[in-house]
Design an enzyme around this catalytic site. Structure first.
Site, PDB file in Angstrom:
ATOM      1  N   PHE A 173       0.764  -1.149   0.008  1.00  0.00           N
ATOM      2  CA  PHE A 173       0.171   0.245  -0.157  1.00  0.00           C
ATOM      3  C   PHE A 173       0.815   1.538   0.500  1.00  0.00           C
ATOM      4  CE2 PHE A 173       0.559   0.066   4.611  1.00  0.00           C
ATOM      5  CZ  PHE A 173       0.496   1.773   5.106  1.00  0.00           C
ATOM      6  N   LYS A 174       2.135   1.091   0.581  1.00  0.00           N
ATOM      7  CA  LYS A 174       2.870   2.795   0.357  1.00  0.00           C
ATOM      8  C   LYS A 174       3.150   3.043  -0.555  1.00  0.00           C
ATOM      9  CE  LYS A 174       4.215   1.730   4.966  1.00  0.00           C
ATOM     10  NZ  LYS A 174       4.053  -0.003   5.791  1.00  0.00           N
ATOM     11  N   ASP A 175       2.664   2.181  -1.547  1.00  0.00           N
ATOM     12  CA  ASP A 175       3.205   3.007  -3.302  1.00  0.00           C
ATOM     13  C   ASP A 175       2.151   3.876  -3.458  1.00  0.00           C
ATOM     14  OD1 ASP A 175       5.159   1.013  -4.210  1.00  0.00           O
ATOM     15  OD2 ASP A 175       4.639  -0.662  -4.838  1.00  0.00           O
TER      16      ASP A 175
END
Ligand SMILES: *Cc1c(COP(=O)(O)O)cnc(C)c1O
Length: 464
Positions: A111-113
């Site tokens: 999810f960091k993307d």
């Protein structure tokens, strides 16, 4: 919109300066001076928007006119063109009461993307526009580092150094970071755990001379732009599920570590999104669960689990919640944080605990439960969960009540954490992008958990 520090000793700043500052100069975290509220009629209108259009609407509430809208549109479009689906974060329904929000369709499969692809474009934009050198420095439990490096690799005017705990990240995470061969990337593999890495970073950012001299910029979720970018998918998921005229409340269940992702949910709720429960899911590193259940916030003993991206004892973003919870009283926040530093814990009153429990529910999954859930969901739904998402599902089972609808976040693709998947006896096929990593040479430097040694490495890198 102006931004202020949770500790109240920083002059109010605009959006761009807030992002560039990262950690506030007084050691606090930057927050909007006022949270904008979205009317129900506006929410209704947003139902037909694409992910990128929704992003623009939400950011427009926060960035004043510091970036012209057409330029912002281009940044957003470039940020999400690297995703494997135009929906960016698609919703997958498992049954009547449970949806999975898939946050892993970006370049590094976590999810960091979603926030860091934008942040990379944003820093690049600022670097060009203001002719500024940008030296990104960050600590990672695995996913932030990979995503941040992908966000800025090869970009002119930017250098990035990422600290990760030596041999305490998954193989795929390590490869995603260390197989990047661009000259503007330095990986330091630190003999210690994530909290050790983060402590060094915090000390370096707190040293304002050092921070200024080397133009240090943060990518950790202490940076407000990450929090804001993550609110977008709370709205998006909600609007995808509630297509009708009614706007019923739903639960969000979020695998949590640094409290960044779930804080974005808290912000979305304060902005007017009809959220019922915000469920904090953790693994055996359950400081957040203990806080919500007992009112005592106290880092415990560090444990290595199947969900290493949540192996965190000190949740950096917790201070942001504390600020709102204490009625935006910066003197009180400062006193609580001093207490934490001096006595190793924060304790809130029983009355205050009741308030916390209105804002959040929490549950920490054991290692065993995590694996059981992966096996169960593969069997029942033929859906393979990664171990972080599995902790989320375990928390959802424990905390969501009959009749409630819950969106559980899938924070990573299972291929990133094959170590856990194999323990369940499941053989998965890797996506080709991940398969390819195993053929590439690695670039990293192993260092002691020693601030002086890390500083020497950094200075040499910045002088290049
Ligand atoms: C970073 C991460 C988390 C924790 O998110 P926070 O914002 O730190 O709470 C959960 N799952 C995965 C896969 C992650 O990479």
């Amino acid at each position: 919109m102006q931004y202020i520090s949770t500790r109240g000793r920083v002059e109010a700043k605009g959006f761009i300066d807030t992002v560039l500052m990262g950690l506030a100069d007084d050691g606090g975290l930057m927050v909007p001076a006022e949270i904008p509220v979205v009317a129900e009629a506006t929410l209704q209108k947003w139902k037909t928007l694409s992910y990128e259009e929704l992003f623009l609407e939400i950011f427009s509430l926060y960035i004043n006119d510091e970036i012209p809208i057409e330029e912002l549109r281009q940044l957003v479009s470039r940020s999400y063109s690297s995703f494997r689906t135009p929906e960016v974060t698609p919703v997958h329904q498992l049954n009547d009461s449970l949806y999975i929000l898939e946050l892993f369709h970006g370049p590094t499969f976590a999810f960091k993307d979603v926030a860091l692809q934008f942040m990379g474009e944003f820093y690049s934009y600022i670097s060009k526009k203001q002719n500024k050198i940008i030296h990104i420095l960050g600590a990672t439990s695995g996913d932030t580092g990979a995503a941040a490096i992908q966000g800025v690799r090869g970009k002119e005017g930017i250098k990035i150094c990422i600290l990760h705990p030596h041999q305490k990240v998954s193989k795929v995470q390590e490869l995603q970071m260390t197989t990047v061969d661009d000259e503007n990337v330095l990986n330091l593999s630190v003999k210690g755990n994530f909290d050790d890495c983060q402590r060094v970073i915090k000390e370096l950012f707190a040293d304002l001379d050092f921070k200024g001299k080397y133009h240090l910029r943060a990518i950790n979720s202490i940076n407000f732009v990450r929090i804001l970018a993550q609110t977008v998918y709370y709205f998006y998921a909600y609007l995808q599920i509630n297509k009708g005229d009614q706007l019923p409340k739903i639960n969000f269940c979020v695998p949590s570590g640094n409290f960044g992702n779930i804080f974005s949910g808290y912000l979305a709720k304060r902005m007017g999104l009809p959220v019922n429960k915000l469920i904090i899911a953790t693994n055996e590193n359950n400081i957040l669960e203990r806080f919500v259940k007992t009112g005592e916030y106290k880092p415990g003993e560090f444990k290595s689990t199947h969900s290493p991206s949540m192996d965190i004892q000190v949740a950096s973003n917790f201070e942001r919640y504390l600020y709102y919870f204490l009625g935006e009283d910066t003197a009180k926040v400062s006193a609580y944080m001093q207490d934490l530093q001096q006595n190793g814990k924060i304790t809130v009153s029983q009355e205050d605990l009741a308030k916390v429990q209105q804002d959040f529910a929490a549950y920490g999954a054991s290692n065993e439960q995590c694996l059981e859930v992966i096996e169960e969901y593969k069997k029942t739904y033929d859906y393979l969960l990664d171990p972080h998402t599995a902790c989320g599902i375990a928390a959802c089972k424990a905390q969501a009540s009959e009749g409630e609808v819950t969106v559980t976040f899938a924070t990573a693709h299972p291929a990133k954490f094959d170590e856990a998947i194999r323990l369940v006896g499941i053989t998965q096929q890797f996506p080709p992008q991940i398969e390819h990593l195993f053929t590439l040479p690695q670039h990293q430097k192993v260092v002691e958990h020693d601030k002086a040694e890390i500083v020497r490495e950094l200075e040499a890198f910045y002088k290049l």
